[in-house]
Design an enzyme around this catalytic site. Structure first.
Site, short mmCIF file in Angstrom:
data_model
loop_
_atom_site.label_atom_id
_atom_site.label_comp_id
_atom_site.label_asym_id
_atom_site.label_seq_id
_atom_site.Cartn_x
_atom_site.Cartn_y
_atom_site.Cartn_z
N ARG A 194 0.87 -1.18 0.00
CA ARG A 194 0.00 0.00 0.00
C ARG A 194 0.90 1.22 0.00
O ARG A 194 1.71 1.41 0.92
CB ARG A 194 -0.90 0.01 1.24
CG ARG A 194 -1.80 1.26 1.34
CD ARG A 194 -2.57 1.25 2.65
NE ARG A 194 -3.29 2.49 2.88
CZ ARG A 194 -4.55 2.72 2.55
NH1 ARG A 194 -5.24 1.77 1.94
NH2 ARG A 194 -5.14 3.86 2.81
N HIS A 247 -7.31 1.16 -6.74
CA HIS A 247 -7.64 0.61 -5.41
C HIS A 247 -8.46 -0.68 -5.60
O HIS A 247 -9.64 -0.75 -5.25
CB HIS A 247 -8.43 1.64 -4.61
CG HIS A 247 -8.40 1.42 -3.14
ND1 HIS A 247 -7.84 0.31 -2.54
CD2 HIS A 247 -8.88 2.19 -2.11
CE1 HIS A 247 -7.97 0.38 -1.24
NE2 HIS A 247 -8.60 1.53 -0.94
N GLN A 305 -10.45 -2.64 -2.73
CA GLN A 305 -11.66 -1.91 -2.34
C GLN A 305 -12.82 -2.26 -3.26
O GLN A 305 -13.97 -2.35 -2.83
CB GLN A 305 -11.38 -0.40 -2.38
CG GLN A 305 -12.57 0.47 -1.99
CD GLN A 305 -12.85 0.46 -0.50
OE1 GLN A 305 -11.96 0.64 0.31
NE2 GLN A 305 -14.10 0.23 -0.13
N ASP A 316 -16.06 9.91 -1.55
CA ASP A 316 -14.77 9.72 -0.90
C ASP A 316 -14.34 11.09 -0.38
O ASP A 316 -14.96 12.11 -0.70
CB ASP A 316 -13.77 9.18 -1.94
CG ASP A 316 -12.45 8.70 -1.33
OD1 ASP A 316 -12.35 8.66 -0.09
OD2 ASP A 316 -11.52 8.39 -2.10
N CYS A 340 -15.77 4.80 1.12
CA CYS A 340 -14.65 3.89 1.42
C CYS A 340 -13.93 4.23 2.72
O CYS A 340 -13.06 3.47 3.16
CB CYS A 340 -13.68 3.84 0.24
SG CYS A 340 -13.10 5.44 -0.31
N ARG A 364 -14.20 -5.40 3.33
CA ARG A 364 -12.80 -5.36 2.92
C ARG A 364 -12.09 -6.66 3.31
O ARG A 364 -11.22 -7.16 2.59
CB ARG A 364 -12.07 -4.18 3.56
CG ARG A 364 -12.48 -2.80 3.08
CD ARG A 364 -12.17 -2.56 1.62
NE ARG A 364 -10.76 -2.77 1.30
CZ ARG A 364 -9.77 -1.93 1.59
NH1 ARG A 364 -10.03 -0.79 2.24
NH2 ARG A 364 -8.54 -2.19 1.23
#
Length: 333
Positions: A107, A134, A137, A230, A271, A316
């Site tokens: 990440r 991503h 996600q 987001d 998210c 997730r």
């Protein structure tokens, strides 16, 4: 045979829509197994490296718990624990880690870093987030959508706010691949990159997905099954908050915009983390400075019956579990 075995999960475009939907369904299966306390140690005896150049709550927690549930041992390596190209090249680091670990999560910032790790490590590498994509996600997001509506193809998801970022780009591509209609409501200067939109549009022509990118927030949300937003400023981004807020406030998910969908069953996604109140240092500071109770989503919507943000956050973990098990678990599908 298992078409995923040994493969890295770097971006959605590396897979087919059918493969992505398989991972979504596999994630739901693994979530059901955990709920029933049925063991599923598909990675028993494996060691997993978790490389974090960017801080994280959900991604780190999800990979750690998923690895443990799968019988593997996760080892966290933060930006101060590993060189990340400073004193040792990413390629050299990849070779070393690949000789010791059975899988690597990364990440961080550059997509090229995760691609290099995959190229040189010789083990599956999983993208926990980069500035471009991503993908983990997305498995969680579309798992959430499918659980609520039973199907993905033909549903409509509207993303609002800053659409020139990794989440919006991933939603566009993944939605197009899965036959989900993706609407983007964003100001002209914060709309998706032209190359990503062009690619998503080309994919949509083969799947029947309808793509709409507009500056009109109410047009974007019309008939939407899900609204998604987001944060307005991405991690590491250096911008004038006042200018960004002025630009994006018309795209705030509030009760007025939620009702403008025309559907009572529309769900709301985020998210996370979300600036929906003043219960965070940054949220309080920005909110008080600009006279706002919330930024990208209001608290009444965030806490409403239609909000599935915490279910989405939970997902997730099974999503990441499915990705790791499919690519490193020597399973037979």
């Amino acid at each position: 045979m298992n078409q995923f075995q040994g493969k890295s999960f770097l971006k959605e475009l590396d897979f087919t829509g059918a493969e992505l939907e398989f991972l979504i369904d596999f994630a739901q299966h693994l979530d059901d197994l955990k709920a029933k306390n049925i063991p599923h140690e598909y990675l028993k005896g494996q060691n997993i490296a978790l490389l974090f150049e960017k801080t994280s709550t959900r991604t780190r927690s999800a990979f750690t718990v998923a690895a443990n549930d799968l019988g593997a041992h996760p080892e966290f390596l933060g930006k101060n624990d590993i060189q990340f190209g400073n004193k040792e090249s990413v390629a050299d680091t990849a070779i070393v880690l690949g000789s010791m670990f059975d899988g690597i999560e990364f990440r961080g910032f550059a997509q090229s870093t995760v691609e290099t790790l995959a190229q040189y490590s010789g083990v599956p590498v999983w993208n926990g987030l980069t500035d471009e994509w991503h993908p983990t996600q997305m498995i969680a997001d579309f798992m959430t959508l499918k659980k609520h509506f039973g199907v993905l193809k033909g549903t409509t998801l509207t993303y609002l706010g800053d659409a020139k970022n990794n989440v919006a780009h991933s939603l566009l591509i993944t939605g197009a691949m899965l036959g989900v209609n993706i609407h983007i409501g964003a100001p002209a200067t914060r709309q998706p990159e032209a190359a990503v939109l062009e690619k998503a549009t080309a994919i949509a022509q083969t799947t029947g997905s309808q793509i709409l990118v507009t500056e009109d927030a109410k047009l974007a949300v019309k008939d939407a099954d899900a609204l998604y937003t987001d944060v307005w400023v991405s991690m590491g981004e250096d911008v004038d908050y006042g200018e960004r807020i002025k630009l994006l406030l018309p795209y705030q998910i509030n009760m007025g915009l939620l009702k403008a969908t025309g559907k009572a069953e529309t769900i709301v996604m985020h998210c996370l983390p979300a600036f929906h109140d003043h219960q965070t240092t940054i949220g309080k500071e920005i909110g008080e400075k600009y006279g706002l109770d919330a930024l990208e989503i209001t608290d009444d919507v965030f806490q409403s019956q239609q909000s599935v943000v915490f279910e989405e956050a939970h997902n997730r973990m099974p999503a990441i579990k499915a990705i790791m098990a499919a690519t490193s678990g020597h399973l037979f599908f």
